[in-house]
Design a protein around this motif. Sequence first.
Motif, short mmCIF file in Angstrom:
data_model
loop_
_atom_site.label_atom_id
_atom_site.label_comp_id
_atom_site.label_asym_id
_atom_site.label_seq_id
_atom_site.Cartn_x
_atom_site.Cartn_y
_atom_site.Cartn_z
N VAL A 18 -1.69 -7.93 -3.72
CA VAL A 18 -0.87 -6.72 -3.73
C VAL A 18 -1.61 -5.58 -4.42
CG1 VAL A 18 1.22 -5.74 -4.76
CG2 VAL A 18 1.32 -7.98 -3.64
N CYS A 19 -1.52 -4.40 -3.83
CA CYS A 19 -2.07 -3.19 -4.45
C CYS A 19 -1.04 -2.60 -5.42
CB CYS A 19 -2.41 -2.16 -3.38
SG CYS A 19 -3.63 -2.73 -2.19
N LEU A 20 -1.51 -2.17 -6.57
CA LEU A 20 -0.64 -1.59 -7.59
C LEU A 20 -0.93 -0.10 -7.71
CD1 LEU A 20 -1.01 -4.39 -10.30
CD2 LEU A 20 0.75 -4.18 -8.53
N GLY A 21 0.08 0.73 -7.46
CA GLY A 21 -0.10 2.17 -7.53
C GLY A 21 -1.02 2.68 -6.45
N ARG A 22 -1.63 3.83 -6.68
CA ARG A 22 -2.53 4.46 -5.70
C ARG A 22 -3.96 3.94 -5.93
NH1 ARG A 22 -3.33 9.55 -5.76
NH2 ARG A 22 -3.33 9.90 -3.49
N ARG A 23 -4.09 2.66 -5.76
CA ARG A 23 -5.35 1.98 -6.06
C ARG A 23 -6.56 2.62 -5.38
NH1 ARG A 23 -7.43 -3.75 -3.44
NH2 ARG A 23 -9.61 -3.10 -3.55
N PHE A 24 -6.48 2.84 -4.08
CA PHE A 24 -7.65 3.29 -3.33
C PHE A 24 -8.03 4.73 -3.68
CE2 PHE A 24 -5.38 0.07 -0.85
CZ PHE A 24 -6.35 -0.92 -0.83
N ALA A 25 -7.05 5.58 -3.88
CA ALA A 25 -7.32 6.95 -4.28
C ALA A 25 -7.98 6.99 -5.65
CB ALA A 25 -6.03 7.77 -4.28
N ILE A 26 -7.51 6.14 -6.56
CA ILE A 26 -8.07 6.09 -7.92
C ILE A 26 -9.52 5.60 -7.88
CG2 ILE A 26 -7.93 4.88 -10.13
CD1 ILE A 26 -4.84 4.87 -9.74
N GLN A 27 -9.77 4.55 -7.12
CA GLN A 27 -11.13 4.00 -7.07
C GLN A 27 -12.10 4.95 -6.35
OE1 GLN A 27 -10.08 0.04 -5.43
NE2 GLN A 27 -11.05 -0.80 -7.25
N ALA A 28 -11.64 5.56 -5.26
CA ALA A 28 -12.51 6.50 -4.52
C ALA A 28 -12.84 7.71 -5.39
CB ALA A 28 -11.84 6.92 -3.22
N ALA A 29 -11.85 8.21 -6.13
CA ALA A 29 -12.09 9.35 -7.02
C ALA A 29 -13.10 8.98 -8.10
CB ALA A 29 -10.78 9.80 -7.65
N PHE A 30 -13.02 7.75 -8.59
CA PHE A 30 -13.97 7.29 -9.61
C PHE A 30 -15.39 7.31 -9.07
CE2 PHE A 30 -16.51 4.09 -11.74
CZ PHE A 30 -16.23 4.32 -13.08
N ILE A 50 0.84 -1.20 0.00
CA ILE A 50 0.00 0.00 0.00
C ILE A 50 0.87 1.24 0.00
CG2 ILE A 50 -1.78 1.27 1.26
CD1 ILE A 50 -2.68 -1.44 2.44
N GLU A 51 0.63 2.13 -0.94
CA GLU A 51 1.45 3.33 -1.10
C GLU A 51 1.39 4.23 0.14
OE1 GLU A 51 3.43 4.31 -3.58
OE2 GLU A 51 3.07 2.55 -4.85
N PRO A 52 2.51 4.82 0.54
CA PRO A 52 2.56 5.64 1.76
C PRO A 52 1.61 6.84 1.74
CG PRO A 52 4.78 5.07 1.05
CD PRO A 52 3.86 4.65 -0.05
N ASP A 53 1.28 7.36 0.55
CA ASP A 53 0.42 8.53 0.49
C ASP A 53 -1.07 8.18 0.39
OD1 ASP A 53 0.55 7.55 -2.07
OD2 ASP A 53 0.74 9.50 -3.04
N GLU A 54 -1.40 6.88 0.46
CA GLU A 54 -2.81 6.49 0.49
C GLU A 54 -3.40 6.86 1.86
OE1 GLU A 54 -4.64 5.55 -1.94
OE2 GLU A 54 -3.97 3.71 -2.94
N GLU A 55 -4.67 7.26 1.85
CA GLU A 55 -5.36 7.63 3.08
C GLU A 55 -6.50 6.64 3.32
OE1 GLU A 55 -6.55 11.70 2.86
OE2 GLU A 55 -4.51 12.44 2.51
N LEU A 56 -6.27 5.71 4.25
CA LEU A 56 -7.27 4.70 4.55
C LEU A 56 -6.97 4.03 5.88
CD1 LEU A 56 -6.73 1.36 2.59
CD2 LEU A 56 -4.96 3.10 2.81
N ASP A 57 -8.02 3.52 6.51
CA ASP A 57 -7.88 2.69 7.69
C ASP A 57 -8.04 1.23 7.27
OD1 ASP A 57 -7.67 5.03 9.18
OD2 ASP A 57 -9.80 5.06 9.71
N ILE A 58 -7.62 0.32 8.13
CA ILE A 58 -7.70 -1.10 7.80
C ILE A 58 -8.27 -1.86 8.99
CG2 ILE A 58 -6.43 -3.19 7.17
CD1 ILE A 58 -4.40 -1.51 5.76
N ILE A 59 -9.22 -2.76 8.69
CA ILE A 59 -9.75 -3.69 9.68
C ILE A 59 -9.26 -5.09 9.30
CG2 ILE A 59 -11.78 -4.72 10.75
CD1 ILE A 59 -13.32 -2.16 9.95
N ILE A 60 -8.45 -5.69 10.16
CA ILE A 60 -7.96 -7.05 9.95
C ILE A 60 -8.72 -7.97 10.89
CG2 ILE A 60 -5.96 -8.58 10.06
CD1 ILE A 60 -4.21 -6.05 9.60
#
Length: 264
Positions: free
Chosen positions: A96-108, A24-34
């Motif tokens: 594995v996450c590739l690139g800024r996956r979560f930011a890209i999907q949330a923006a979409f 997960i990219e360091p600049d991603e903004e998200l919480d995680i529940i494991i």
Amino acid sequence: MNKIVLLIPYYNNSEGLIKSLNSIEPDEELDIIIVDDGSKNKFDEVILQSSFKAKGTLYFEYLEQNQGIEFALNHGLKISVAKRYKYTARLDCGDVCLGRRFAIQAAFLDQNPEIKIVGSNVLAVDSNDNYLYAINLPLEDKDIKNKMYFNSMLIHPAILFTTSIIDTIGFYSIKHKSAEDYAFFFAISKKFKMANIGQYLTQIEINENGISIQKRKQQVKARIQIIKENFYIGFYPIYGLVRNYILLIMPYTIILAIKKRIKR
């Protein structure tokens, strides 16, 4: 609290979990529940904290007994709903996450509010990270819903969805063992629009110990049942049933060889 929470079910795979967090990219903004599904091989919370570089918080949940992935998912999803996260994402240990996956999907989803769940194209590798094949999925809602009768047109570890849809569709089904994601996507498809992003945003591991291989026949039988539950007289459901009955009797080694040849 971030607007995105990532839900990761865990069962005896600490190495895979560390690998996933490290991706997960360091600049991603998200919480995680494991959610630990009653594992014997427990993870080390301190090591996981050091592996997670993104801007967010790790939450650890422990089920006393192993109940199955659908129960672990629902446990985590109930927390996501209670905490009112705008978006919930998925990832499995070893993927594995590739690139800024979560930011890209949330923006979409922010830009397309009529769409409530988004996936992406996916790369598949073996347990040694050797490339196997690429999964290129339909991007538009109508195409996804039609082809859902063939196979899942959203890859579970690659999705992000609007958490509030749970108020309408409910949680993961516990009646469809090894195909809870397929049932979940069908439930969403009946009420909301869906999409995929035409980028490779997730890499999944095809592991010989994974549910999709160890319980493949159970999974295909469950898919057939789900198709029947959503059946109508038409090309897509009929073809989908025939296709899945063929998959039920075909050895997985042949299926994997076909996938490698077609999708390379």
